[in-house]
Scaffold this motif. Structure first.
Motif, PDB file in Angstrom:
ATOM      1  N   THR A  72       0.802  -1.027   0.103  1.00 31.82           N
ATOM      2  CA  THR A  72       0.023  -0.056   0.145  1.00 31.82           C
ATOM      3  C   THR A  72       0.762   1.062   0.028  1.00 31.82           C
ATOM      4  O   THR A  72       0.550   2.242  -0.727  1.00 31.82           O
ATOM      5  N   THR A  73       2.080   1.080   0.761  1.00 31.33           N
ATOM      6  CA  THR A  73       2.775   2.627   0.902  1.00 31.33           C
ATOM      7  C   THR A  73       3.311   2.804  -0.519  1.00 31.33           C
ATOM      8  O   THR A  73       3.095   4.108  -0.980  1.00 31.33           O
TER       9      THR A  73
ATOM     10  N   LYS B 176       0.143   3.927  -2.780  1.00 34.97           N
ATOM     11  CA  LYS B 176      -0.115   5.347  -2.629  1.00 34.97           C
ATOM     12  C   LYS B 176       0.874   6.445  -2.920  1.00 34.97           C
ATOM     13  O   LYS B 176       0.346   7.568  -3.436  1.00 34.97           O
TER      14      LYS B 176
ATOM     15  N   VAL C  54      -0.001   6.828  -6.480  1.00 36.44           N
ATOM     16  CA  VAL C  54      -1.213   7.400  -6.551  1.00 36.44           C
ATOM     17  C   VAL C  54      -1.205   8.890  -6.351  1.00 36.44           C
ATOM     18  O   VAL C  54      -1.598   9.830  -7.316  1.00 36.44           O
ATOM     19  N   ALA C  55      -0.488   9.135  -5.453  1.00 36.68           N
ATOM     20  CA  ALA C  55      -0.389  10.765  -5.051  1.00 36.68           C
ATOM     21  C   ALA C  55       0.420  11.403  -6.267  1.00 36.68           C
ATOM     22  O   ALA C  55      -0.084  12.408  -6.772  1.00 36.68           O
TER      23      ALA C  55
ATOM     24  N   CYS D 117      -2.013  12.118  -9.362  1.00 40.60           N
ATOM     25  CA  CYS D 117      -3.284  12.850  -8.978  1.00 40.60           C
ATOM     26  C   CYS D 117      -2.668  14.205  -9.798  1.00 40.60           C
ATOM     27  O   CYS D 117      -4.028  14.777 -10.266  1.00 40.60           O
TER      28      CYS D 117
ATOM     29  N   VAL E 103      -4.247  15.808 -13.357  1.00 43.25           N
ATOM     30  CA  VAL E 103      -5.685  15.708 -13.218  1.00 43.25           C
ATOM     31  C   VAL E 103      -6.150  16.421 -14.436  1.00 43.25           C
ATOM     32  O   VAL E 103      -7.575  16.366 -14.739  1.00 43.25           O
TER      33      VAL E 103
ATOM     34  N   GLU F 175     -12.504   7.829  -9.071  1.00 44.85           N
ATOM     35  CA  GLU F 175     -12.238   7.761  -7.552  1.00 44.85           C
ATOM     36  C   GLU F 175     -11.432   6.379  -7.399  1.00 44.85           C
ATOM     37  O   GLU F 175     -10.867   6.286  -6.320  1.00 44.85           O
ATOM     38  N   ARG F 176     -11.386   5.553  -8.492  1.00 42.60           N
ATOM     39  CA  ARG F 176     -10.591   4.238  -8.208  1.00 42.60           C
ATOM     40  C   ARG F 176      -9.204   4.164  -8.638  1.00 42.60           C
ATOM     41  O   ARG F 176      -9.098   3.995  -9.794  1.00 42.60           O
ATOM     42  N   ALA F 177      -8.194   4.068  -7.890  1.00 41.09           N
ATOM     43  CA  ALA F 177      -6.977   4.154  -8.068  1.00 41.09           C
ATOM     44  C   ALA F 177      -6.457   2.539  -8.044  1.00 41.09           C
ATOM     45  O   ALA F 177      -5.664   2.194  -7.236  1.00 41.09           O
ATOM     46  N   GLN F 178      -6.921   1.730  -9.028  1.00 39.96           N
ATOM     47  CA  GLN F 178      -6.401   0.507  -9.272  1.00 39.96           C
ATOM     48  C   GLN F 178      -4.909   0.030  -9.666  1.00 39.96           C
ATOM     49  O   GLN F 178      -4.638  -0.959  -9.214  1.00 39.96           O
TER      50      GLN F 178
ATOM     51  N   PHE G 148      -2.346   7.643 -15.248  1.00 42.99           N
ATOM     52  CA  PHE G 148      -2.721   8.101 -14.097  1.00 42.99           C
ATOM     53  C   PHE G 148      -3.163   6.541 -13.379  1.00 42.99           C
ATOM     54  O   PHE G 148      -3.436   5.582 -13.986  1.00 42.99           O
TER      55      PHE G 148
END
Lengths: 424, 424
Positions: free
Chosen positions: A164-165, A168, A171-172, A175, A178, A232-235, A263
């Motif tokens: 997860t680290t 994310k 993901v960040a 973002c 956008v 919404e979904r960062a898969q 993204f």
């Protein structure tokens, strides 16, 4: 940071590009030491988004240099657009290249302030896949290659492989791309379903069809869910624009380019883009048929490519999952601790991904018929009435797939649906 | 930036806290000018995560000062944990406070390097809601207040209200609170479903029940989907830990505290946490019943609070949506352009959110019975056999709700299910 990174931008022309290359060892070295004084430069961009230069040295070496402009030009209108998309394109290419170098061109150099990327020149006889599909060329390895690209880039950038680290962190970072996501939101998920000055269609033939799309409540409810998922979904780190003009091919080679929409989004958006554009290519064939070639055999090949692309993708994705089942933090091996249970989990995951892909793929078909940007497969059919017939079949198929996707279990069923809407 | 921000940390004791307050006008001014020389300081933290000081001046003014420690202490084990969670707690409190000041304590001061926050002292007779529920106290405004808090904080931080640019800015920022998200992933979605040294339950009574959870394939497949949604879906800025010990109450006032797990996640995680903890409180009542009070009336009140919380939440959320339907980029008014269509879209959205809430709420109930952290509602039942009976009923209810949630349409049906598992 953005302001700082963008400081120092100047659009290059051919002369200043030569000076830039000479001053940049990562580019100069690719063109050979000696021949830099007689570089041959061709601008091949369509001018919509970027300058794209093919630079060749006298030794025969070549590179591509791509520079982002601060706007997108669309149907005469200019749409301001951050040049930072060039950064995300280079980042996505590098990440996807690390995961699937066979089908991703190498990035030699990226200059964030200049929004400038130097990359592999994808040499002749590579052509844009869409042009090959219009010409009726079969690519026997296409499904194998594209399933490889999609399985690797999507699996390895998801929580099935990463913790997860790291996820994310990625993901960040993305973002910030956008503006490109918002462009997609508007042109794919919004404009086709409302009156917009950007929309167009083969008028007057499809006037009623376009209106029907705008008045189809059931369709609009489904599209809302797809749009939310997109937002919404960062898969996984997706390409974000995986249509058939983002792919260069020969019968032996497949290279995926232009991930400036990259993204962390839903995997089905990439898989659907590819499949949906193949379906558009299928429906355009009736418009390209002539006495010399009725395109019937070619249509069968496209259907086979669709079928194989999904089936191979699914097989390869699950294979990667099994191989790396100790990695990733989504499905821990001491919970999904029997091959039976893991296989049930995979089946559920792939079924959801299949439905997402059908949903997104259909949405992308619809927008290519009644939205702002059309596809050359259909646009190149000169007879408007014939074109409209092809487009209507594609549109009806897409509406059916989008609304009914959860009842479809296999790609073979999709093929049957595609054929059922095709009135040869 | 993280490293820089954390430079200069030193844990305060009572003496150094006084010096810190005197040097910090935002805190000193809250305590009145004159009385700073005779401050009364009480450390009231449970020592697990933070120091929590109540600071009172001779004039009667009071503040709370909370300082984060670089670890979480759990069942004797020490778990390293970034102090940056204090930053996200303060940020979430401030953002939720802006959106719902009635039910969020004011933040006076935050010092990122010191992981130190000064905030409103939530005065007596406020108590932790969980303690009130154990004592059998009715809070007639609880459902009204909590539905207000949830509707406002979730709606206004979602794409129903915000544009994508602002939303992705927020998402990117809170991605860095990943250590807290990983803790949740482990203790809520993973450990209860595998053998883990952290798990505990009322043994030997629930040995078979805990084992059954670990061997329930259907349950584990559902939990995988919830876990993925928790990890991937940035729907709104959620509190992230909205159980009944994160809420302080009097009959007239409801204050939500401790959002250090705050991040952009699925709305249903907050709604489910609140409802699930009320359901746990319900099942604990049989263990608190005695001759003086059979708790039957109180159980009815809890059920009513559950029912009203959801129904009011739904009503208020949709009300905000209608009121602000011109805002946000998810459902554009020129697409969802009739009250009929908008209402269909809202119904679909709320049904999905209801099912998510039931899923997450149930997962949170399960983990409180067979996972690491239990709830005082049940822990305070001294008779282990009686406690196990309460816990088993709650566990069976949660398993049913989690697996069958998509077949449930109303909160009234949930209430019926809750009662059906209750063997008085």
């Amino acid at each position: 940071m953005a302001a700082e990174a963008l400081h120092g931008f100047r659009p290059l022309d051919e002369a200043s590009l030569v000076a830039y290359i000479k001053a940049t060892p990562a580019l100069a070295s690719r063109l050979g030491g000696g021949g830099l004084d007689s570089l041959e430069i061709n601008e091949v961009g369509d001018g919509n988004l970027n300058f794209v230069y093919i630079v060749k040295s006298s030794s025969g070496a070549a590179i591509v240099v791509k520079q982002g402009l601060p706007y997108v030009r669309l149907v005469g209108d200019s749409w301001p657009m951050s040049r930072e998309r060039a950064y995300f394109e280079a980042s996505t290419l590098r990440e996807h290249g690390r995961l699937c170098p066979e089908h991703t061109p190498e990035v030699y150099h990226f200059d964030r302030a200049m929004s400038l990327m130097g990359m592999r020149y994808i040499e002749s006889p590579h052509i844009i896949l869409r042009k090959g599909l219009i010409a009726g060329v079969e690519y026997p390895l296409l499904a194998d290659h594209m399933s490889d690209y999609m399985a690797k880039t999507l699996f390895f950038t998801s929580l099935l492989y990463n913790n997860t680290t790291d996820h994310k962190n990625g993901v960040a970072q993305y973002c910030a791309n956008v503006e490109m996501s918002r462009l997609t939101e508007q042109v794919v998920f919004s404009d086709p379903y409302r009156v917009s000055k950007f929309n167009r269609w083969t008028s007057p033939y499809l006037d009623k069809d376009a209106e029907a799309v705008r008045q189809d409540d059931e369709l609009k409810l489904e599209v809302a869910e797809l749009k939310s998922m997109f937002m919404e979904r960062a898969q996984a780190l997706i390409h974000g624009d995986l249509h058939t003009a983002s792919i260069m091919v020969t019968p032996d080679s497949t290279q995926v380019i232009d991930p400036e929409f990259g993204f962390y989004g839903p995997m089905g958006y990439d898989v659907g883009a590819f499949l949906g554009n193949l379906i558009l290519a299928y429906y355009s064939q009736n418009g390209h048929a002539d006495q010399a070639n009725d395109r019937k055999a070619y249509k069968k090949w496209i259907l086979k490519a669709i079928e194989e692309s999904w089936n191979l993708f699914q097989k390869k994705f699950v294979h990667l999952w099994n191989k790396h089942k100790e990695s990733g933090e989504a499905y821990l091996p001491d919970i999904y601790n029997s091959s039976h249970l893991l296989s049930l989990a995979q089946k559920k995951y792939m079924t959801n991904l299949f439905h997402d892909s059908l949903g997104f793929g259909s949405a992308k078909m619809i927008r290519r018929i009644v939205g702002i940007a059309h596809v050359e497969d259909l646009e190149s059919i000169k007879d408007a009435s014939k074109r409209a017939e092809c487009e209507r079949a594609a549109l009806n198929c897409a509406k059916m797939l989008l609304k009914g996707r959860r009842q479809i279990e296999t790609i073979e069923q999709v093929i049957e649906h595609i054929q059922s809407f095709d009135r040869e």
